[in-house]
Design a protein around this motif. Sequence first.
Motif, PDB file in Angstrom:
ATOM      1  N   LEU A   6      46.235  40.042  46.957  1.00 47.66           N
ATOM      2  CA  LEU A   6      46.599  39.137  45.860  1.00 47.66           C
ATOM      3  C   LEU A   6      46.130  37.718  46.160  1.00 47.66           C
ATOM      4  CD1 LEU A   6      50.185  40.368  44.987  1.00 47.66           C
ATOM      5  CD2 LEU A   6      48.188  40.423  43.503  1.00 47.66           C
ATOM      6  N   TYR A   7      46.315  37.281  47.389  1.00 50.48           N
ATOM      7  CA  TYR A   7      45.882  35.945  47.781  1.00 50.48           C
ATOM      8  C   TYR A   7      44.361  35.822  47.672  1.00 50.48           C
ATOM      9  CZ  TYR A   7      46.031  31.535  50.368  1.00 50.48           C
ATOM     10  OH  TYR A   7      45.926  30.227  50.742  1.00 50.48           O
ATOM     11  N   VAL A  18      39.566  33.455  41.992  1.00 49.36           N
ATOM     12  CA  VAL A  18      39.737  32.845  40.668  1.00 49.36           C
ATOM     13  C   VAL A  18      39.635  31.324  40.789  1.00 49.36           C
ATOM     14  CG1 VAL A  18      41.405  32.424  38.822  1.00 49.36           C
ATOM     15  CG2 VAL A  18      41.056  34.731  39.672  1.00 49.36           C
ATOM     16  N   ALA A  19      40.331  30.754  41.764  1.00 51.10           N
ATOM     17  CA  ALA A  19      40.317  29.302  41.948  1.00 51.10           C
ATOM     18  C   ALA A  19      38.900  28.792  42.214  1.00 51.10           C
ATOM     19  CB  ALA A  19      41.241  28.912  43.098  1.00 51.10           C
ATOM     20  N   GLU A  20      38.163  29.515  43.016  1.00 49.74           N
ATOM     21  CA  GLU A  20      36.805  29.107  43.372  1.00 49.74           C
ATOM     22  C   GLU A  20      35.855  29.186  42.178  1.00 49.74           C
ATOM     23  OE1 GLU A  20      34.045  27.514  45.871  1.00 49.74           O
ATOM     24  OE2 GLU A  20      36.104  27.954  46.466  1.00 49.74           O
ATOM     25  N   ASN A  21      36.100  30.134  41.277  1.00 51.66           N
ATOM     26  CA  ASN A  21      35.178  30.353  40.160  1.00 51.66           C
ATOM     27  C   ASN A  21      35.544  29.602  38.892  1.00 51.66           C
ATOM     28  OD1 ASN A  21      33.073  32.226  41.143  1.00 51.66           O
ATOM     29  ND2 ASN A  21      34.865  33.414  41.710  1.00 51.66           N
ATOM     30  N   GLU A  22      36.642  28.850  38.923  1.00 53.75           N
ATOM     31  CA  GLU A  22      36.971  27.999  37.788  1.00 53.75           C
ATOM     32  C   GLU A  22      35.972  26.859  37.732  1.00 53.75           C
ATOM     33  OE1 GLU A  22      39.439  27.943  35.215  1.00 53.75           O
ATOM     34  OE2 GLU A  22      39.407  30.044  35.824  1.00 53.75           O
ATOM     35  N   ASP A  81      44.356  23.820  44.121  1.00 54.07           N
ATOM     36  CA  ASP A  81      45.767  24.150  44.323  1.00 54.07           C
ATOM     37  C   ASP A  81      46.090  25.441  43.578  1.00 54.07           C
ATOM     38  OD1 ASP A  81      48.490  24.239  44.634  1.00 54.07           O
ATOM     39  OD2 ASP A  81      48.873  22.281  43.743  1.00 54.07           O
ATOM     40  N   ILE A  82      46.354  26.510  44.311  1.00 55.35           N
ATOM     41  CA  ILE A  82      46.612  27.819  43.704  1.00 55.35           C
ATOM     42  C   ILE A  82      47.815  27.784  42.765  1.00 55.35           C
ATOM     43  CG2 ILE A  82      47.385  30.169  44.235  1.00 55.35           C
ATOM     44  CD1 ILE A  82      45.410  30.249  46.444  1.00 55.35           C
ATOM     45  N   SER A  83      48.751  26.877  43.000  1.00 59.39           N
ATOM     46  CA  SER A  83      49.913  26.800  42.109  1.00 59.39           C
ATOM     47  C   SER A  83      49.484  26.470  40.688  1.00 59.39           C
ATOM     48  CB  SER A  83      50.943  25.799  42.622  1.00 59.39           C
ATOM     49  OG  SER A  83      50.403  24.503  42.632  1.00 59.39           O
ATOM     50  N   ASN A  84      48.327  25.817  40.524  1.00 58.81           N
ATOM     51  CA  ASN A  84      47.818  25.564  39.176  1.00 58.81           C
ATOM     52  C   ASN A  84      47.501  26.876  38.452  1.00 58.81           C
ATOM     53  OD1 ASN A  84      47.987  22.815  39.557  1.00 58.81           O
ATOM     54  ND2 ASN A  84      45.836  22.587  40.105  1.00 58.81           N
ATOM     55  N   ILE A  85      47.049  27.870  39.179  1.00 63.16           N
ATOM     56  CA  ILE A  85      46.770  29.174  38.587  1.00 63.16           C
ATOM     57  C   ILE A  85      48.080  29.876  38.255  1.00 63.16           C
ATOM     58  CG2 ILE A  85      45.787  31.474  38.990  1.00 63.16           C
ATOM     59  CD1 ILE A  85      43.781  30.095  40.898  1.00 63.16           C
ATOM     60  N   LEU A  86      49.015  29.849  39.183  1.00 62.02           N
ATOM     61  CA  LEU A  86      50.281  30.550  39.003  1.00 62.02           C
ATOM     62  C   LEU A  86      51.112  29.951  37.877  1.00 62.02           C
ATOM     63  CD1 LEU A  86      51.228  31.010  42.750  1.00 62.02           C
ATOM     64  CD2 LEU A  86      50.263  32.721  41.207  1.00 62.02           C
ATOM     65  N   ASN A  87      50.971  28.657  37.651  1.00 60.06           N
ATOM     66  CA  ASN A  87      51.761  27.993  36.611  1.00 60.06           C
ATOM     67  C   ASN A  87      51.109  28.036  35.237  1.00 60.06           C
ATOM     68  OD1 ASN A  87      53.809  27.286  38.412  1.00 60.06           O
ATOM     69  ND2 ASN A  87      52.719  25.440  39.035  1.00 60.06           N
TER      70      ASN A  87
END
Length: 61
Positions: free
Chosen positions: A32-33, A39-43, A49-55
Amino acid sequence: MNKELIEKIENKVNNIAILDKDPFILESCKNLYRALLVVAENENPPINDISNILNDTNKTI
Protein backbone atom coordinates in the motif's frame (compact mmCIF):
# COMPACT_ATOMS: atom_id res chain seq x y z
CA MET A 1 9.40 2.85 -13.97
CA ASN A 2 13.02 3.75 -13.97
CA LYS A 3 15.54 2.10 -11.68
CA GLU A 4 16.23 5.30 -9.74
CA LEU A 5 12.55 5.74 -8.84
CA ILE A 6 12.25 2.10 -7.78
CA GLU A 7 15.30 2.45 -5.51
CA LYS A 8 13.90 5.67 -4.04
CA ILE A 9 10.56 3.99 -3.29
CA GLU A 10 12.15 0.87 -1.83
CA ASN A 11 14.40 2.97 0.43
CA LYS A 12 11.33 4.73 1.80
CA VAL A 13 9.42 1.45 2.19
CA ASN A 14 12.33 -0.09 4.12
CA ASN A 15 12.28 2.82 6.58
CA ILE A 16 8.63 2.69 7.63
CA ALA A 17 7.69 1.25 11.00
CA ILE A 18 4.92 -1.35 10.91
CA LEU A 19 3.81 -2.44 14.36
CA ASP A 20 2.30 -5.78 13.34
CA LYS A 21 4.57 -8.83 13.05
CA ASP A 22 2.29 -10.91 10.80
CA PRO A 23 4.19 -11.39 7.47
CA PHE A 24 0.99 -10.95 5.44
CA ILE A 25 0.16 -7.67 7.20
CA LEU A 26 3.74 -6.44 6.84
CA GLU A 27 3.83 -7.08 3.09
CA SER A 28 0.32 -5.69 2.56
CA CYS A 29 1.26 -2.46 4.35
CA LYS A 30 4.45 -2.16 2.33
CA ASN A 31 2.53 -2.70 -0.92
CA LEU A 32 0.00 0.00 0.00
CA TYR A 33 2.82 2.39 0.85
CA ARG A 34 4.52 1.60 -2.47
CA ALA A 35 1.28 2.34 -4.31
CA LEU A 36 0.87 5.67 -2.51
CA LEU A 37 4.46 6.64 -3.30
CA VAL A 38 3.97 5.83 -6.99
CA VAL A 39 0.78 7.91 -7.10
CA ALA A 40 2.53 10.80 -5.33
CA GLU A 41 5.48 10.63 -7.72
CA ASN A 42 3.27 10.60 -10.82
CA GLU A 43 1.08 13.54 -9.87
CA ASN A 44 1.73 16.74 -11.74
CA PRO A 45 3.46 18.32 -9.88
CA PRO A 46 4.69 15.44 -7.69
CA ILE A 47 3.23 15.33 -4.17
CA ASN A 48 5.71 15.46 -1.30
CA ASP A 49 3.26 14.66 1.48
CA ILE A 50 1.33 11.38 1.23
CA SER A 51 -1.32 12.75 3.59
CA ASN A 52 -2.39 14.97 0.69
CA ILE A 53 -3.36 11.81 -1.19
CA LEU A 54 -5.11 10.25 1.79
CA ASN A 55 -7.11 13.40 2.51
CA ASP A 56 -8.26 13.89 -1.11
CA THR A 57 -11.70 12.27 -1.31
CA ASN A 58 -11.67 12.61 -5.12
CA LYS A 59 -8.40 10.71 -5.61
CA THR A 60 -8.59 7.43 -7.51
CA ILE A 61 -5.75 4.95 -7.23
